[in-house]
Design a protein around this motif. Structure first.
Motif, PDB file in Angstrom:
ATOM      1  N   GLU A 138      -7.949  14.487   2.782  1.00  0.00           N
ATOM      2  CA  GLU A 138      -7.713  13.769   4.037  1.00  0.00           C
ATOM      3  C   GLU A 138      -7.799  14.686   5.244  1.00  0.00           C
ATOM      4  O   GLU A 138      -8.312  14.321   6.299  1.00  0.00           O
ATOM      5  N   ALA A 139      -7.277  15.910   5.112  1.00  0.00           N
ATOM      6  CA  ALA A 139      -7.186  16.813   6.262  1.00  0.00           C
ATOM      7  C   ALA A 139      -8.554  17.255   6.750  1.00  0.00           C
ATOM      8  O   ALA A 139      -8.736  17.526   7.934  1.00  0.00           O
ATOM      9  N   THR A 140      -9.544  17.354   5.805  1.00  0.00           N
ATOM     10  CA  THR A 140     -10.866  17.832   6.209  1.00  0.00           C
ATOM     11  C   THR A 140     -11.838  16.698   6.468  1.00  0.00           C
ATOM     12  O   THR A 140     -12.952  16.938   6.938  1.00  0.00           O
ATOM     13  N   ALA A 141     -11.431  15.442   6.158  1.00  0.00           N
ATOM     14  CA  ALA A 141     -12.368  14.326   6.254  1.00  0.00           C
ATOM     15  C   ALA A 141     -12.883  14.128   7.675  1.00  0.00           C
ATOM     16  O   ALA A 141     -14.045  13.797   7.876  1.00  0.00           O
ATOM     17  N   GLY A 142     -12.027  14.316   8.681  1.00  0.00           N
ATOM     18  CA  GLY A 142     -12.470  14.100  10.058  1.00  0.00           C
ATOM     19  C   GLY A 142     -12.842  15.362  10.787  1.00  0.00           C
ATOM     20  O   GLY A 142     -13.146  15.329  11.984  1.00  0.00           O
ATOM     21  N   LEU A 143     -12.848  16.498  10.068  1.00  0.00           N
ATOM     22  CA  LEU A 143     -13.090  17.771  10.742  1.00  0.00           C
ATOM     23  C   LEU A 143     -14.517  17.876  11.263  1.00  0.00           C
ATOM     24  O   LEU A 143     -14.750  18.432  12.339  1.00  0.00           O
TER      25      LEU A 143
ATOM     26  N   ARG B 233       5.562   9.612   3.617  1.00  0.00           N
ATOM     27  CA  ARG B 233       4.567   9.747   2.549  1.00  0.00           C
ATOM     28  C   ARG B 233       5.254   9.777   1.185  1.00  0.00           C
ATOM     29  O   ARG B 233       4.788   9.160   0.227  1.00  0.00           O
ATOM     30  N   PHE B 234       6.356  10.497   1.094  1.00  0.00           N
ATOM     31  CA  PHE B 234       7.091  10.579  -0.164  1.00  0.00           C
ATOM     32  C   PHE B 234       7.610   9.202  -0.580  1.00  0.00           C
ATOM     33  O   PHE B 234       7.683   8.889  -1.770  1.00  0.00           O
ATOM     34  N   GLY B 235       7.961   8.377   0.400  1.00  0.00           N
ATOM     35  CA  GLY B 235       8.497   7.048   0.107  1.00  0.00           C
ATOM     36  C   GLY B 235       7.499   6.099  -0.505  1.00  0.00           C
ATOM     37  O   GLY B 235       7.884   5.050  -1.040  1.00  0.00           O
ATOM     38  N   GLY B 236       6.200   6.416  -0.430  1.00  0.00           N
ATOM     39  CA  GLY B 236       5.186   5.624  -1.099  1.00  0.00           C
ATOM     40  C   GLY B 236       4.959   4.258  -0.484  1.00  0.00           C
ATOM     41  O   GLY B 236       5.161   4.034   0.716  1.00  0.00           O
TER      42      GLY B 236
ATOM     43  N   SER C  60       1.158  15.251   0.115  1.00  0.00           N
ATOM     44  CA  SER C  60       0.916  16.109   1.279  1.00  0.00           C
ATOM     45  C   SER C  60      -0.554  16.070   1.689  1.00  0.00           C
ATOM     46  O   SER C  60      -1.440  16.123   0.845  1.00  0.00           O
ATOM     47  N   PRO C  61      -0.832  15.975   2.994  1.00  0.00           N
ATOM     48  CA  PRO C  61      -2.224  15.981   3.453  1.00  0.00           C
ATOM     49  C   PRO C  61      -2.781  17.383   3.660  1.00  0.00           C
ATOM     50  O   PRO C  61      -3.939  17.534   4.041  1.00  0.00           O
ATOM     51  N   VAL C  62      -1.959  18.424   3.449  1.00  0.00           N
ATOM     52  CA  VAL C  62      -2.387  19.789   3.747  1.00  0.00           C
ATOM     53  C   VAL C  62      -3.139  20.352   2.544  1.00  0.00           C
ATOM     54  O   VAL C  62      -2.620  20.353   1.432  1.00  0.00           O
TER      55      VAL C  62
END
Length: 611
Positions: A98-103, A176-179, A504-506
């Motif tokens: 996700e983090a690199t998709a819009g880079l 995010r953890f809460g789903g 995590s998106p990182v």
């Protein structure tokens, strides 16, 4: 993810390249004290837009340069972090996808280029203190580099700003953890919050302009009343202008008409047009038998006679109608003056005045409906606020449940990381506003009534989320940055990142001194947790513990040359045999200890079986 990091002229490093691969995995960096291990972390800090310190430039160098080659995802559809599926594919980069998709798009916007699916991020520092940043070959402000690089890396070290220390990041991590449960509740809240914001702005605008609308309605109503009193007709002004001109010159016109009639048909015996045309017809008709053309001319003369007869009759009738009527002339003049008053006020022509009146009538209907519109908007606002309060309660409950699970999971992780008496609390609170009451029509965003409380709210809900740490039994829970030492904080961050790994998106995590103050079994657990995190992310660890290094997928050693510098070959990726020797050196402090070598093999075997 970062595929490689190149460092030139930074600290003790002369020129070295650290190859990291393009997928998840654990890379550890080891070496003797002072060899330059932490320079890798310093280099990443520069790529993240950190402060450029000219003192970091290697002695004798004019400048230092750091480059990071990042693999860019260009075929992914980005999604909101709160709705991203928690499942990840460890073989394709996992959550970091996700983090690199819009880079790629952001690099293009910054003027840079993506080549072969990668983009080069770079930062230079001159010995004089000047700094420059580059994205895809384009020079950009350091702030732009920081904005692009920050989502790619989470750096955890004693001197670093931790991503999860920001309140917004803590809330996003919990969501995010809460789903799916938290995601659904948050989506409903955001929809209602956006609708309420729109409604409140509309209400504030209508109420705020009510006086102006009333003034406008009065002016329109007065104008329509004036126009209705005159009651003009289309084209009336042109007709009246013609009539006024005729009435004003009636005597002159009648005299001319009488003279014209006498010229056409005279009663006095004087020559006239009818008599002369009759004479012409008679003369030509007399010779018709001798020439057909003369007959045709006689017929035409006869036609002229008929026309002159009709014309004489019409002129006589026109003269009879031309009576002098001063009263009618005055009435026409007064009517024209009334029409002119309208064109002076409302438009240039009478037709445009009538068009203005039509538009004014429509606008007046709109303005007269202002009170109804205010009541409608108030009812809509009250309905949305009630629904939003219910949605806020549901979201808070979902977050609180997720916070309890996350608190327990992180606290369990800390027990395994040599912090058995520490516990983490994920606090979900609301900000209550004292003295608040029912919202004013002109104040959007007023506190929301939830039960008996008035609470502040934002687009993300009613809640403020904060991570708290109680370092010892009985100790008060304090914010993370206040409740732990540097080494403890790194382990707390490791516990958090492991717990949040699947959501995590990182894509890349860096840990420096995460093993500070631990050893033995706790050190083994640190290594195991790092390896677990590395299943779905790229993890880079600077460590001095062999128990941690044994879990590496890639082991890099930093070695000094004889003159005390690190050359291009100073960062070496170790093979299996070299790993055993490096681990034995870390265990015994010497290179040729047979017992240390045996212990190193045992550590590697234990790590393989654990993973």
């Amino acid at each position: 993810m970062f595929e490689e990091i190149r460092i030139t002229g930074l600290g003790v490093i002369d020129a070295s390249t650290l190859e990291l691969g393009s997928g998840p995995g654990l890379t550890v960096i080891t070496g003797e004290t002072g060899a330059g291990k932490t320079m890798v972390v310093t280099a990443l800090g520069l790529l993240l837009g950190g402060r450029a310190d000219s003192g970091a430039v290697r002695s004798g160098r004019r400048s230092a340069r750091v480059e990071g080659l990042v693999r860019v995802t260009t075929d992914a559809t980005t999604t909101d972090a709160t709705t991203t599926d928690a499942t990840t594919d460890a073989g394709t980069g996992g959550a970091g996808h996700e983090a690199t998709a819009g880079l790629a798009a952001e690099v293009d916007e910054a003027g840079g280029e993506v080549e072969d699916g990668t983009v080069l991020l770079a930062r230079t520092i001159s010995a004089e203190g000047r700094s420059r940043a580059f994205v895809g070959g384009a020079s950009v402000p350091a702030a732009v580099l920081a904005r692009l690089a920050e989502p790619l890396v989470a750096v955890h070290g004693q001197s670093d700003q931790h991503r999860l220390l920001r309140a917004s990041a803590q809330r996003e991590a919990l969501d995010r953890f809460g789903g799916a449960e938290v995601a659904a509740a948050l989506a409903r809240w955001r929809t209602l919050h956006a609708e309420l914001s729109t409604t409140e702005r509309s209400l504030a605008e209508v109420v705020g302009t009510a006086r102006e609308r009333s003034r406008e309605a009065e002016l329109l109503r007065a104008g329509l009343t004036e126009i209705e009193a005159v009651d003009p007709s289309p084209g009336e002004d042109d007709a009246l202008a013609a009539e006024e001109a005729r009435l004003g010159h009636a005597e002159e016109l009648r005299t001319a008409a009488e003279r014209a009639r006498e010229a056409l048909s005279s009663d006095s015996g004087a020559p006239d047009a009818l008599a002369t045309s009759a004479t012409a017809r008679s003369e030509l008709a007399g010779v018709r038998d001798h020439d057909a053309e003369a007959g045709e001319l006689a017929d035409r003369a006869a036609e002229v006679g008929y026309l002159l007869t009709d014309l004489a009759a019409d002129v006589a009738s026109y003269a009879d109608r031309l009576d002098v009527d001063p009263a009618r002339l005055a009435a026409v003049s007064d009517r024209r003056a009334a029409l002119s008053a309208l064109t002076r006020k409302y438009a240039d022509t009478l037709d445009e005045v009538l068009a203005w009146a039509q538009g004014a009538s429509v606008r007046l209907l709109e303005l007269d409906g202002t009170d109804d519109e205010i009541e409608r908007l108030r009812a809509e606002r009250d309905r949305l606020r009630a629904e939003l309060a219910d949605a806020g309660v549901a979201l808070s409950e979902a977050r609180t449940a997720a916070a309890g699970r996350l608190s327990a999971q992180v606290s369990d992780e800390l027990t395994l990381l040599a912090m058995p008496h520490a516990s983490v609390e994920v606090a979900v609170r609301q900000h209550e506003v004292t003295g608040a009451g029912e919202p004013e029509d002109t104040v959007p965003g007023a506190p929301l009534r939830v039960g008996e409380r008035w609470l502040q709210h934002t687009a993300t809900g009613l809640d403020e989320v904060e991570l708290l740490l109680a370092a010892n039994v009985g100790a008060a829970a304090r914010p993370l940055h206040k409740g732990a030492s540097g080494g403890e904080l790194s382990r707390v961050m490791l516990a958090l990142e492991v717990s949040l790994a699947e959501t995590s998106p990182v894509p890349t995590f860096v840990f420096d001194e995460v093993d500070a103050g631990v050893g033995g079994r706790a050190a083994v657990e640190v290594g195991r947790r790092l390896a677990r995190l590395a299943r779905t992310a790229q993890v880079l660890v600077v460590t001095h513990l062999p128990q941690v290094a044994a879990y590496a997928d890639r082991h890099v050693v930093v070695e000094k040359s004889s003159d005390g510098s690190v050359t291009t070959s100073g960062l070496t990726v170790l093979d299996e045999g070299d790993r055993e020797r490096e681990l034995s050196r870390m265990l015994a402090g010497v290179d040729d200890s047979s017992s240390a070598l045996a212990h190193a093999r045992e550590l590697l075997e234990t790590a393989r079986s654990a993973v």
